[in-house]
Design an enzyme around this catalytic site. Structure first.
Site, PDB file in Angstrom:
ATOM      1  CG  ASP A   1      -1.828   1.202   1.268  1.00 31.32           C
ATOM      2  OD1 ASP A   1      -1.637   2.136   0.452  1.00 31.32           O
ATOM      3  OD2 ASP A   1      -2.738   1.233   2.119  1.00 31.32           O
ATOM      4  CB  VAL A   2       2.328   3.301  -2.767  1.00 27.39           C
ATOM      5  CG1 VAL A   2       2.771   2.076  -3.539  1.00 27.39           C
ATOM      6  CG2 VAL A   2       1.154   3.988  -3.437  1.00 27.39           C
TER       7      VAL A   2
ATOM      8  CG  ASN B   1       1.574   3.909 -13.111  1.00 30.42           C
ATOM      9  OD1 ASN B   1       1.148   4.669 -13.982  1.00 30.42           O
ATOM     10  ND2 ASN B   1       0.854   2.880 -12.657  1.00 30.42           N
TER      11      ASN B   1
ATOM     12  CB  SER C   1      -1.959  13.982 -14.454  1.00 29.36           C
ATOM     13  OG  SER C   1      -3.125  14.411 -15.138  1.00 29.36           O
TER      14      SER C   1
ATOM     15  CE1 TYR D   1      -4.622  11.685 -10.248  1.00 33.19           C
ATOM     16  CE2 TYR D   1      -5.140  13.374 -11.891  1.00 33.19           C
ATOM     17  CZ  TYR D   1      -4.651  12.106 -11.573  1.00 33.19           C
ATOM     18  OH  TYR D   1      -4.211  11.278 -12.578  1.00 33.19           O
TER      19      TYR D   1
ATOM     20  CB  ALA E   1      -0.946  14.713  -5.813  1.00 36.37           C
TER      21      ALA E   1
ATOM     22  CB  ILE F   1      -4.709   6.973 -20.554  1.00 41.55           C
ATOM     23  CG1 ILE F   1      -3.599   8.036 -20.724  1.00 41.55           C
ATOM     24  CG2 ILE F   1      -4.258   5.616 -21.107  1.00 41.55           C
ATOM     25  CD1 ILE F   1      -3.185   8.366 -22.136  1.00 41.55           C
TER      26      ILE F   1
HETATM   27  P1  NAP Z   1      -5.876   2.526 -12.623  1.00 42.54           P
HETATM   28  O1  NAP Z   1      -6.314   1.791 -13.817  1.00 42.54           O
HETATM   29  O2  NAP Z   1      -6.893   2.988 -11.634  1.00 42.54           O
HETATM   30  O3  NAP Z   1      -4.758   1.645 -11.845  1.00 42.54           O
HETATM   31  C1  NAP Z   1      -4.161   2.172 -10.707  1.00 42.54           C
HETATM   32  C2  NAP Z   1      -3.102   1.231 -10.191  1.00 42.54           C
HETATM   33  O4  NAP Z   1      -2.525   1.870  -9.027  1.00 42.54           O
HETATM   34  C3  NAP Z   1      -3.663  -0.101  -9.729  1.00 42.54           C
HETATM   35  O5  NAP Z   1      -2.780  -1.157 -10.031  1.00 42.54           O
HETATM   36  C4  NAP Z   1      -3.770   0.072  -8.221  1.00 42.54           C
HETATM   37  O6  NAP Z   1      -3.602  -1.118  -7.458  1.00 42.54           O
HETATM   38  C5  NAP Z   1      -2.598   0.980  -7.935  1.00 42.54           C
HETATM   39  N1  NAP Z   1      -2.792   1.682  -6.675  1.00 42.54           N
HETATM   40  C6  NAP Z   1      -3.738   2.583  -6.345  1.00 42.54           C
HETATM   41  N2  NAP Z   1      -3.604   2.926  -5.051  1.00 42.54           N
HETATM   42  C7  NAP Z   1      -2.564   2.221  -4.564  1.00 42.54           C
HETATM   43  C8  NAP Z   1      -1.968   2.101  -3.294  1.00 42.54           C
HETATM   44  N3  NAP Z   1      -2.393   2.802  -2.236  1.00 42.54           N
HETATM   45  N4  NAP Z   1      -0.920   1.247  -3.146  1.00 42.54           N
HETATM   46  C9  NAP Z   1      -0.465   0.531  -4.199  1.00 42.54           C
HETATM   47  N5  NAP Z   1      -0.998   0.583  -5.424  1.00 42.54           N
HETATM   48  C10 NAP Z   1      -2.046   1.428  -5.597  1.00 42.54           C
HETATM   49  O7  NAP Z   1      -5.067   3.867 -13.009  1.00 42.54           O
HETATM   50  P2  NAP Z   1      -4.395   4.305 -14.402  1.00 42.54           P
HETATM   51  O8  NAP Z   1      -5.424   5.020 -15.180  1.00 42.54           O
HETATM   52  O9  NAP Z   1      -3.671   3.178 -14.987  1.00 42.54           O
HETATM   53  O10 NAP Z   1      -3.384   5.420 -13.869  1.00 42.54           O
HETATM   54  C11 NAP Z   1      -2.029   5.141 -13.591  1.00 42.54           C
HETATM   55  C12 NAP Z   1      -1.319   6.448 -13.256  1.00 42.54           C
HETATM   56  O11 NAP Z   1      -1.469   7.352 -14.351  1.00 42.54           O
HETATM   57  C13 NAP Z   1      -1.910   7.158 -12.041  1.00 42.54           C
HETATM   58  O12 NAP Z   1      -0.896   7.772 -11.297  1.00 42.54           O
HETATM   59  C14 NAP Z   1      -2.794   8.217 -12.654  1.00 42.54           C
HETATM   60  O13 NAP Z   1      -2.958   9.316 -11.813  1.00 42.54           O
HETATM   61  C15 NAP Z   1      -1.996   8.570 -13.898  1.00 42.54           C
HETATM   62  N6  NAP Z   1      -2.813   9.161 -14.947  1.00 42.54           N
HETATM   63  C16 NAP Z   1      -3.836   8.470 -15.532  1.00 42.54           C
HETATM   64  C17 NAP Z   1      -4.590   9.082 -16.523  1.00 42.54           C
HETATM   65  C18 NAP Z   1      -5.721   8.384 -17.222  1.00 42.54           C
HETATM   66  O14 NAP Z   1      -6.387   9.024 -18.038  1.00 42.54           O
HETATM   67  N7  NAP Z   1      -5.979   7.115 -16.964  1.00 42.54           N
HETATM   68  C19 NAP Z   1      -4.306  10.399 -16.907  1.00 42.54           C
HETATM   69  C20 NAP Z   1      -3.252  11.073 -16.289  1.00 42.54           C
HETATM   70  C21 NAP Z   1      -2.503  10.443 -15.315  1.00 42.54           C
HETATM   71  P3  NAP Z   1      -4.742  -2.291  -7.452  1.00 42.54           P
HETATM   72  O15 NAP Z   1      -4.680  -2.895  -8.822  1.00 42.54           O
HETATM   73  O16 NAP Z   1      -4.267  -3.204  -6.380  1.00 42.54           O
HETATM   74  O17 NAP Z   1      -6.018  -1.617  -7.145  1.00 42.54           O
END
Ligand code: NAP
Length: 249
Positions: A65-66, A92, A144, A157, A160, A190
């Site tokens: 848990d990060v 990430n 982001s 967000y 951060a 994304i």
């Molecule tokens: P996602 O599909 O929701 O996946 C998030 C991942 O982070 C999951 O594997 C989750 O673990 C893990 N996570 C969340 N909280 C955690 C915690 N407390 N400890 C350890 N792991 C944790 O998100 P995503 O869309 O792939 O996004 C990945 C990164 O890109 C994030 O930092 C997000 O802010 C950034 N981002 C995303 C977008 C977008 O449009 N999707 C845009 C800009 C930036 P579990 O699998 O165990 O739940």
């Protein structure tokens, strides 16, 4: 080529259970690295690591848990017992708890800051020192576009993600003399679990602001990250790369 360049590299990717992090872990494994997949749930990073291994890669799962500095420190002790050094760190893991500021609870602020930003501090503090000693390292922080532009309803967000950019630029300066590069990738919209639940109207508005007229795919972010983690990117540090279809120029 020096011995360091030919040796198999070891990478840690947080949030590698799903979405962008999983695609990054897969890309680094294809690049020939040993990859530790970190996620909150054991089953999530477990199945990501298993699918990499089934495709011929070298991966391990590491549930952490990060949002907890203590859990990160314990995980890093284990990593540095099993490995002389972690060569590549991709921060990430991230969450959103969106609300307008006056409706935002203190817990929503703290959880988002701890998970997205403070986690980077803890991982880098534990894994950065062996990298600097070894005089080779790659750190990529997944920020982001809203860390650059801001976004109504995402003060926690955006703060951060903007903080991750300041951290990236400061550490790029601190670590440069030791050939450890620190860069940020700033994804736009994304298609992942994080965005799938958004209201259709919100998605339409987002799409209208993307010159390339499509949402991004996880591979778009993984390709950029793979490059930044490679030998080819040895002269790139302290930069923020937006991968957003032209949304923020
Ligand atoms: P996602 O599909 O929701 O996946 C998030 C991942 O982070 C999951 O594997 C989750 O673990 C893990 N996570 C969340 N909280 C955690 C915690 N407390 N400890 C350890 N792991 C944790 O998100 P995503 O869309 O792939 O996004 C990945 C990164 O890109 C994030 O930092 C997000 O802010 C950034 N981002 C995303 C977008 C977008 O449009 N999707 C845009 C800009 C930036 P579990 O699998 O165990 O739940």
């Amino acid at each position: 080529m020096s011995e360091e360049n030919t040796k198999q590299k070891t990478a840690v990717v947080t949030g590698a259970g799903r979405g962008i992090g999983k695609a990054i872990a897969e890309a680094l494994a294809r690049d020939g690295m040993q990859v530790y997949c970190v996620s909150k749930s054991e089953s999530s990073c477990g199945s990501a690591a298993q699918s990499i291994c089934e495709s011929g890669g070298n991966a391990h799962s590491l549930p952490v848990d990060v949002s907890s500095g203590e859990q990160i420190r314990t995980a890093c002790e284990k990593l540095l017992t099993e490995n002389e050094c972690i060569d590549v760190l991709v921060n990430n893991a991230g969450i959103t708890h969106d609300n307008l500021l006056f409706r935002m609870e203190e817990d929503d602020w703290n959880n988002v800051l701890n998970t997205n930003l403070s986690s980077c501090f803890h991982w880098i503090k534990s894994l950065g020192r062996p990298m600097t000693r070894k005089r080779w390292g790659r750190i990529v922080n997944v920020s982001s576009v809203v860390g650059i532009s801001g976004n109504a309803g995402q003060a926690n967000y955006s703060a951060a993600k903007a903080g991750m950019i300041g951290l990236t630029k400061s550490l790029a300066r601190e670590f440069a003399a030791r050939s450890v590069t620190v860069n940020a990738v700033a994804p736009g919209f994304i298609e992942t679990d994080m965005t799938s639940g958004l209201d259709e109207r919100v998605k339409e508005v987002a799409l209208s602001q993307i010159p390339l007229k499509r949402f991004g795919q996880v591979e778009d972010i993984a390709e950029m990250t793979s490059f930044l983690c490679s030998e080819k990117a040895s002269y790139v540090t302290g930069q923020v790369f937006t991968v957003d279809g032209g949304m923020v120029m």
